[in-house]
Scaffold this active site. Structure first.
Site, PDB file in Angstrom:
ATOM      1  N   GLY A   1      -3.910  -3.979  -1.098  1.00 46.99           N
ATOM      2  CA  GLY A   1      -4.828  -2.940  -0.633  1.00 46.99           C
ATOM      3  C   GLY A   1      -5.072  -1.831  -1.651  1.00 46.99           C
ATOM      4  O   GLY A   1      -6.101  -1.145  -1.572  1.00 46.99           O
TER       5      GLY A   1
ATOM      6  N   CYS B   1       1.999  -6.956  14.370  1.00 46.82           N
ATOM      7  CA  CYS B   1       1.763  -7.298  15.782  1.00 46.82           C
ATOM      8  C   CYS B   1       1.065  -8.653  15.922  1.00 46.82           C
ATOM      9  O   CYS B   1       0.602  -9.008  17.003  1.00 46.82           O
ATOM     10  CB  CYS B   1       0.946  -6.218  16.465  1.00 46.82           C
ATOM     11  SG  CYS B   1       1.871  -4.702  16.733  1.00 46.82           S
TER      12      CYS B   1
ATOM     13  N   TYR C   1      -1.435  -4.075  -6.701  1.00 43.35           N
ATOM     14  CA  TYR C   1      -1.102  -4.789  -5.468  1.00 43.35           C
ATOM     15  C   TYR C   1      -2.157  -4.637  -4.365  1.00 43.35           C
ATOM     16  O   TYR C   1      -2.628  -3.524  -4.095  1.00 43.35           O
ATOM     17  CB  TYR C   1       0.248  -4.304  -4.925  1.00 43.35           C
ATOM     18  CG  TYR C   1       0.826  -5.310  -3.968  1.00 43.35           C
ATOM     19  CD1 TYR C   1       1.580  -6.366  -4.443  1.00 43.35           C
ATOM     20  CD2 TYR C   1       0.555  -5.262  -2.610  1.00 43.35           C
ATOM     21  CE1 TYR C   1       2.072  -7.340  -3.585  1.00 43.35           C
ATOM     22  CE2 TYR C   1       1.040  -6.222  -1.744  1.00 43.35           C
ATOM     23  CZ  TYR C   1       1.797  -7.256  -2.245  1.00 43.35           C
ATOM     24  OH  TYR C   1       2.276  -8.218  -1.387  1.00 43.35           O
TER      25      TYR C   1
ATOM     26  N   ARG D   1       0.861  -1.196   0.000  1.00 43.47           N
ATOM     27  CA  ARG D   1       0.000   0.000   0.000  1.00 43.47           C
ATOM     28  C   ARG D   1       0.888   1.233   0.000  1.00 43.47           C
ATOM     29  O   ARG D   1       1.985   1.206   0.554  1.00 43.47           O
ATOM     30  CB  ARG D   1      -0.854   0.051   1.277  1.00 43.47           C
ATOM     31  CG  ARG D   1      -1.947  -0.951   1.357  1.00 43.47           C
ATOM     32  CD  ARG D   1      -2.804  -0.710   2.589  1.00 43.47           C
ATOM     33  NE  ARG D   1      -2.116  -1.002   3.835  1.00 43.47           N
ATOM     34  CZ  ARG D   1      -1.615  -0.100   4.658  1.00 43.47           C
ATOM     35  NH1 ARG D   1      -1.729   1.191   4.398  1.00 43.47           N
ATOM     36  NH2 ARG D   1      -1.009  -0.457   5.778  1.00 43.47           N
TER      37      ARG D   1
ATOM     38  N   LYS E   1      -9.376  -2.728   2.081  1.00 44.84           N
ATOM     39  CA  LYS E   1      -9.128  -1.520   2.869  1.00 44.84           C
ATOM     40  C   LYS E   1      -9.953  -0.332   2.353  1.00 44.84           C
ATOM     41  O   LYS E   1     -10.439   0.484   3.138  1.00 44.84           O
ATOM     42  CB  LYS E   1      -7.641  -1.171   2.841  1.00 44.84           C
ATOM     43  CG  LYS E   1      -6.727  -2.288   3.341  1.00 44.84           C
ATOM     44  CD  LYS E   1      -6.981  -2.651   4.771  1.00 44.84           C
ATOM     45  CE  LYS E   1      -5.914  -3.617   5.288  1.00 44.84           C
ATOM     46  NZ  LYS E   1      -6.125  -3.961   6.685  1.00 44.84           N
TER      47      LYS E   1
ATOM     48  N   ASP F   1      -8.913  -9.508  10.070  1.00 44.20           N
ATOM     49  CA  ASP F   1      -8.447  -8.165   9.706  1.00 44.20           C
ATOM     50  C   ASP F   1      -9.504  -7.066   9.863  1.00 44.20           C
ATOM     51  O   ASP F   1      -9.168  -5.964  10.248  1.00 44.20           O
ATOM     52  CB  ASP F   1      -7.948  -8.184   8.254  1.00 44.20           C
ATOM     53  CG  ASP F   1      -7.121  -6.969   7.893  1.00 44.20           C
ATOM     54  OD1 ASP F   1      -6.311  -6.527   8.726  1.00 44.20           O
ATOM     55  OD2 ASP F   1      -7.290  -6.440   6.782  1.00 44.20           O
TER      56      ASP F   1
ATOM     57  N   HIS G   1     -10.574  -2.025  12.072  1.00 44.44           N
ATOM     58  CA  HIS G   1      -9.436  -2.835  11.648  1.00 44.44           C
ATOM     59  C   HIS G   1      -9.163  -3.851  12.754  1.00 44.44           C
ATOM     60  O   HIS G   1      -8.209  -3.704  13.528  1.00 44.44           O
ATOM     61  CB  HIS G   1      -8.245  -1.887  11.435  1.00 44.44           C
ATOM     62  CG  HIS G   1      -7.055  -2.523  10.809  1.00 44.44           C
ATOM     63  ND1 HIS G   1      -5.784  -2.024  10.969  1.00 44.44           N
ATOM     64  CD2 HIS G   1      -6.926  -3.600  10.003  1.00 44.44           C
ATOM     65  CE1 HIS G   1      -4.931  -2.770  10.289  1.00 44.44           C
ATOM     66  NE2 HIS G   1      -5.601  -3.734   9.701  1.00 44.44           N
TER      67      HIS G   1
ATOM     68  N   GLY H   1       0.430 -19.262  21.271  1.00 42.59           N
ATOM     69  CA  GLY H   1      -0.655 -19.974  21.932  1.00 42.59           C
ATOM     70  C   GLY H   1      -0.852 -19.531  23.378  1.00 42.59           C
ATOM     71  O   GLY H   1      -1.975 -19.514  23.903  1.00 42.59           O
ATOM     72  N   ASP H   2       0.248 -19.137  24.045  1.00 43.18           N
ATOM     73  CA  ASP H   2       0.134 -18.752  25.453  1.00 43.18           C
ATOM     74  C   ASP H   2      -0.622 -17.444  25.644  1.00 43.18           C
ATOM     75  O   ASP H   2      -1.005 -17.108  26.779  1.00 43.18           O
ATOM     76  CB  ASP H   2       1.524 -18.701  26.098  1.00 43.18           C
ATOM     77  CG  ASP H   2       2.072 -20.102  26.319  1.00 43.18           C
ATOM     78  OD1 ASP H   2       1.333 -20.922  26.902  1.00 43.18           O
ATOM     79  OD2 ASP H   2       3.199 -20.378  25.875  1.00 43.18           O
ATOM     80  N   ASN H   3      -0.859 -16.709  24.561  1.00 38.20           N
ATOM     81  CA  ASN H   3      -1.686 -15.503  24.696  1.00 38.20           C
ATOM     82  C   ASN H   3      -3.101 -15.858  25.172  1.00 38.20           C
ATOM     83  O   ASN H   3      -3.822 -14.999  25.695  1.00 38.20           O
ATOM     84  CB  ASN H   3      -1.745 -14.738  23.372  1.00 38.20           C
ATOM     85  CG  ASN H   3      -0.388 -14.129  23.032  1.00 38.20           C
ATOM     86  OD1 ASN H   3       0.444 -13.936  23.919  1.00 38.20           O
ATOM     87  ND2 ASN H   3      -0.160 -13.839  21.759  1.00 38.20           N
TER      88      ASN H   3
ATOM     89  N   ARG I   1       2.523 -12.136   0.228  1.00 37.92           N
ATOM     90  CA  ARG I   1       1.190 -12.445   0.757  1.00 37.92           C
ATOM     91  C   ARG I   1       0.664 -13.786   0.299  1.00 37.92           C
ATOM     92  O   ARG I   1       1.068 -14.303  -0.733  1.00 37.92           O
ATOM     93  CB  ARG I   1       0.202 -11.371   0.249  1.00 37.92           C
ATOM     94  CG  ARG I   1       0.516  -9.961   0.714  1.00 37.92           C
ATOM     95  CD  ARG I   1      -0.109  -9.678   2.033  1.00 37.92           C
ATOM     96  NE  ARG I   1       0.427  -8.489   2.668  1.00 37.92           N
ATOM     97  CZ  ARG I   1      -0.072  -7.970   3.781  1.00 37.92           C
ATOM     98  NH1 ARG I   1      -1.089  -8.541   4.391  1.00 37.92           N
ATOM     99  NH2 ARG I   1       0.459  -6.910   4.329  1.00 37.92           N
TER     100      ARG I   1
ATOM    101  N   SER J   1       0.021  -3.061  12.091  1.00 38.96           N
ATOM    102  CA  SER J   1       0.736  -4.092  11.317  1.00 38.96           C
ATOM    103  C   SER J   1       1.898  -4.649  12.135  1.00 38.96           C
ATOM    104  O   SER J   1       2.450  -3.968  12.992  1.00 38.96           O
ATOM    105  CB  SER J   1       1.326  -3.505  10.045  1.00 38.96           C
ATOM    106  OG  SER J   1       0.441  -2.645   9.461  1.00 38.96           O
TER     107      SER J   1
END
Ligand code: O2Y
Ligand code: MN
Length: 598
Positions: A200, A251, A198, A70, A207, A278, A227, A492-494, A367, A249
């Protein structure tokens, strides 16, 4: 007899008259059409077949090397009044914008086919869904829109019934970065995008429509276009609680949406259901709760970093019927990217023989596009026309220090401030300096189609007497210790952090009250079997009033940039927290107060 499709037909004729394609093809979304398009893209070289044994139905697309992401500086919000777009957007006056981009569209489809793609964002039968039509000269866009949206005849039938749709006009043009614009006309419910093929910039349902135009529409119609991922957490009693979460983005939004519970949790019966990764459209239901749909039907996820460790569900869903863009390939013609496994690729994302001197083999923004239903954790509730009830909204960012692993906002107004103050440190994946704190309210900075000041006021407006609003939390998976290592294992521990949120929602645990919000008590988080470093949990849940004073000052300064559009209520909330922090730093020896379990 006039038909509700007359306006659509007239617009398609107008666009064809201007762009002068050799052919016009109305997409029906059928299997036969998809096969025909794939065949012709294989012939033209737009698509390359990947290993049909390991990846049946998978194809690789290599974009122009100067068209890989983007582009924010040419992404414009074209409202009549510049103040309505706000300092958070690049703006151009609508008639000037139309004139500029229409000149580029003149004759641009000569020798090409113009595709007309009717699509529906959200389940076809949902009152929350909205339709659009994208006109494009890119068959790659058609193939991606077929995966990412409900596209074709059924969407056209809904448009015929409703008579309203968002108009999206797209051409790859000459792919010249100097002649590239992604223009949004929210007051006209239309989008014009030229010069990029491309993601977005070109898949206009994503978006452009589902966030920038939809956020503008949502404001006037009383809903939210965000978002956010949507995930359902099933506890051992079989109860599913839905959470929506916004992260900038890099994260790990897709990873969280597809989380696999840790071994012990799995054994106890915990499950995670993916509704979306998303975008989330939320609207108040009759019972006062917020109900959410994922307007998309697929995932357009970042490939690098996706592996059996970080996101096993994603790896599993990518072994058939997927489009890969700008990844590398192995000697076996398998798609490959950094972080996937320890094989060495033979071709890089540009199709050159792989040479580490040329940089990463896969482009950092490479992507995959894949149908949502291919994800092993896909939730059938993603098709529920009513949406799913949201019990928690989670904001998050990447912060090495200061920000605790998790805290809960004291109420909706405080939660809106927490979202408005969101910030993340830049990573090596993004251009520019690494480790710089960037404000990204509600992770909507590149996607809010109007003035952020008005957007914050819209968020605050949901706090009505009969509303049963979700609790708001903030998380930070990225806190580091003095040795520079991450303190929290993540992935996974989140789920352990999400479990604490569920306990808070159900009034099953207390919390420690601080000026920044409610923190887990020392024994609040389940850390059984985690083997955290000594003192790690204390640091993760630590709150330092003096450092937070500086953070609140920075948030206040940032919000002041919205001038008189900033709602007074938000300014007052920032001042309330600032005052509480001042008091707490003066009385740092005072014990924190315990909050009730409710
Ligand atoms: O670079 C692009 O065009 C894609 S950006 C994107 C794609 C999927 C999901 N999120 C994003 C984003 O930037 O938030
Ligand atoms: Mn995104």
């Amino acid at each position: 007899m006039p038909s509700k499709l007359d306006a659509l037909n007239r617009w398609v004729e107008d666009v064809a008259r201007r762009t002068r394609p050799d052919r016009v093809h109305w997409c029906d979304g059928s299997e036969a059409e998809s096969k025909m398009l794939t065949r012709s893209m294989l012939e033209s070289g737009d698509l390359l077949e990947l290993n049909p044994r390991t990846h049946p139905g998978c194809h690789l697309h290599r974009s122009d090397p100067k068209d890989v992401a983007r582009v924010e500086k040419v992404t414009l919000i074209c409202t009549k009044d510049e103040a309505d777009a706000g300092p958070n957007n690049h703006w151009m006056e609508p008639s000037e914008a139309h004139a500029k981009i229409d000149a580029l569209f003149d004759g641009c489809m000569q020798g090409r086919t113009m595709y007309v793609i009717p699509y529906c964002m959200g389940p076809l039968g949902s009152p929350i869904s909205r339709c659009g039509v994208e006109i494009t000269d890119s068959p790659y866009v058609v193939a991606n829109m077929r995966i990412m949206t409900r596209m074709g005849t059924a969407a056209l039938e809904r448009i015929e019934r409703e008579g309203r749709f968002v108009k999206g006009q797209h051409s790859i043009g000459t792919l010249d970065p100097e002649r590239r614009f992604i223009m949004h006309f929210p007051e006209e419910l239309s989008i014009k995008s030229y010069g990029s093929g491309y993601g977005g910039n070109a898949l206009l349902g994503k978006k452009c429509h589902a966030l920038r135009i939809a956020s503008f529409q949502a404001r006037s119609e009383g809903w939210l276009a965000e978002h956010m991922l949507i995930v359902g957490i099933e506890n051992p009693r079989g109860e599913i609680t839905y959470i929506a979460a916004a992260f900038p983005s890099a994260c790990g939004k897709t990873n969280l949406a597809m989380l696999i519970p840790p071994e012990g949790y799995r054994r106890d019966g915990w499950k995670v259901w993916t509704v979306g990764d998303d975008i989330c459209w939320m609207t108040p239901g009759k019972d006062g709760r917020l109900y959410a749909i994922n307007p998309e039907a697929g995932y357009f996820g970042v490939a690098p970093g996706t592996s059996m460790k970080t996101n096993p569900n994603a790896v599993k869903m990518l072994d058939h019927d997927a489009i890969f863009t700008n990844v590398a390939v192995t000697a076996d013609n398998d798609p490959w990217w950094e972080g996937l496994d320890d094989r060495t690729p033979v071709k890089d994302w540009q199709g050159r023989d792989y040479d580490p001197k040329n940089g990463p083999a896969a482009h950092p923004n490479s992507r995959f596009t894949v149908r949502a239903t291919q994800c092993p954790s896909w939730s059938p509730e993603a098709e529920n026309p009513e949406g799913v009830p949201i019990s928690a909204i989670v904001f998050g960012g990447r912060r090495e220090s200061l920000v605790p692993l998790v805290f809960e906002a004291r109420d909706w107004t405080h939660g809106v401030l927490v979202g408005a103050g969101m910030a993340s440190e830049t990573t090596a994946a993004a251009a520019g300096q690494v480790g710089v704190v960037r404000r990204d309210p509600m992770a909507m900075k590149p996607f809010c189609g109007y003035n952020y000041g008005d957007y914050f006021a819209h968020w605050l407006s949901f706090d009505q007497p009969n509303a049963k609003l979700p609790k708001i939390f903030h998380v930070n998976w990225f806190r580091k210790g003095a040795d520079g290592k991450f303190l929290w294992p993540g992935f996974g521990d989140n789920l352990r952090v999400l479990e604490w949120m569920l306990k808070r929602i159900n009034g099953e645990t207390g919390a420690t009250e601080t000026p920044i919000g409610l923190l887990p008590d020392a024994d609040g988080l389940d850390s059984d079997g985690l083997h955290l470093a000594d003192g790690a949990l204390d640091t993760l849940l630590d709150f330092d009033a003096r450092s937070w004073q500086a953070e609140l000052a920075a948030i206040g300064e940032y919000l002041d940039g919205y001038g008189d559009r900033l709602p007074e209520k938000l300014r007052a909330e920032q001042q309330r927290v600032t005052a509480a922090l001042q008091q707490a730093s003066g009385e740092s020896a005072a014990p924190a107060r315990k909050a009730a379990a409710s």
